[in-house]
Design a protein around this motif. Structure first.
Motif, PDB file in Angstrom:
ATOM      1  N   SER A 114       0.787  -1.241   0.000  1.00 36.44           N
ATOM      2  CA  SER A 114       0.000   0.000   0.000  1.00 36.44           C
ATOM      3  C   SER A 114       0.816   1.286   0.000  1.00 36.44           C
TER       4      SER A 114
ATOM      5  N   LEU B 120       9.004  -1.460  -4.290  1.00 37.91           N
ATOM      6  CA  LEU B 120       8.310  -1.052  -5.518  1.00 37.91           C
ATOM      7  C   LEU B 120       9.161  -0.161  -6.415  1.00 37.91           C
TER       8      LEU B 120
ATOM      9  N   ASN C 111       2.924   3.852  -1.494  1.00 40.80           N
ATOM     10  CA  ASN C 111       3.316   4.257  -2.852  1.00 40.80           C
ATOM     11  C   ASN C 111       4.375   5.355  -2.869  1.00 40.80           C
TER      12      ASN C 111
END
Length: 313
Positions: free
Chosen positions: A250, A259, A252
């Motif tokens: 979750s 990520l 970002n």
């Protein structure tokens, strides 16, 4: 008779001159001076101190050094002015008689700015939002710039002056370290070192592991592998939160190295000298992975994913 009149006239002229001079001095010394509640006075001669204070926007002049000599000896260190508005004579008097009460605040390696500033706001009864706002105005990095240490500071310091003191003292230390190691201070290069050091600080179980953790960071970057390190997600208000699979999916932000490729945009926490040394001189290894052994609270390092998975089991 004429001689007596002349003597009386001269006496009146002298009296008038003295009266005008005394009135001017009284008017000069009664003028208001705006000040912070606590003032730092460096060591040095009277002229040097008055010049220093004048350069810090206190409306002082060369006349004031003669007044101070008459009043006493200027003290060095932090001076408690009691209030923010004083007459000139009272301001100068405080420089010779007052001392500020001191207290200690501690920033530990691995802590984030927002947690540290909240803690000292509670300790010193200051506004945490103002502290953070003042920090953002003058600090070159969002986090990881303040040097971990125990600071002795005066009680009654404003948010602005406290942040100014902490940031500029840290800036001086960063420049000295960089010049000692590299022979120069390149801010961009040094900020990258601090970013790597902050990940090392968050990930290493102890100081001895730091060079090995740093080697894994550099090895993964060289192979264009994502760092995938939990410590980068312990930024800001998440400093002490356990990183879960849900959090990894979750978050970002650019701090999520699961990520995003490469390093986070800035350091994630305050760093120790040992973490900086590890970031500058990592161990030579082929390690690409590590996992914490919960029995001995140390990490097991591995070169391959297969070996890493075995260590996890």
């Amino acid at each position: 008779m004429i001689k007596n009149i002349k003597k009386i006239s001269i006496a009146f002229m002298i009296f008038d001159t003295f009266f005008i001079f005394a009135l001017s001095v009284f008017f000069y010394l009664s003028q208001p001076i705006n000040t912070s509640k606590v003032v730092f006075v460096p060591k040095g001669g009277v002229s040097e101190i008055i010049t220093y204070l004048a350069s810090r926007n206190f409306k002082l002049s060369s006349i004031d050094k003669y007044v101070v000599v008459f009043l006493g000896h200027i003290q060095s260190g932090w001076i408690d002015m009691k209030t923010t508005k004083l007459s000139r004579i009272d301001f100068l008097k405080q420089l010779t008689v007052a001392k500020a009460a001191m207290t200690k605040i501690t920033l530990i390696p691995g802590e984030t700015n927002i947690v540290f500033l909240n803690d000292i706001a509670n300790q010193l009864k200051l506004d945490s939002d103002k502290l953070l706002q003042e920090y953002k105005l003058i600090a070159p990095l969002q986090d990881g710039y303040l040097i971990p240490d125990t600071y002795v500071i005066p009680i009654g310091m404003s948010e602005k002056h406290l942040i100014y003191y902490l940031v500029n003292l840290s800036k001086k230390i960063h420049k000295e370290l960089s010049n000692k190691i590299y022979g120069e201070y390149n801010e961009r290069k040094w900020n990258k070192i601090l970013t790597i050091a902050s990940i090392v600080q968050k990930e290493a179980a102890n100081d001895n592991e730091m060079p090995l953790v740093a080697s894994v960071i550099y090895n993964r970057l060289a192979k264009n592998m994502r760092l995938q390190m939990d410590g980068t997600l312990n930024y800001g208000k998440y400093s002490h939160e356990k990183v879960t699979a849900q959090r990894i999916r979750s978050d970002n932000s650019e701090f999520n190295t699961y990520l995003n490729n490469g390093l986070p945009p800035s350091p994630v926490c305050a760093v120790s000298i040992n973490a900086i040394k590890a970031a500058i001189s990592p161990a030579k290894s082929d390690y690409l992975y590590f996992v914490l052994d919960r029995k001995n609270k140390r990490h097991k390092f591995s070169k391959t994913l297969k070996e890493h998975n075995e260590n996890i089991k």
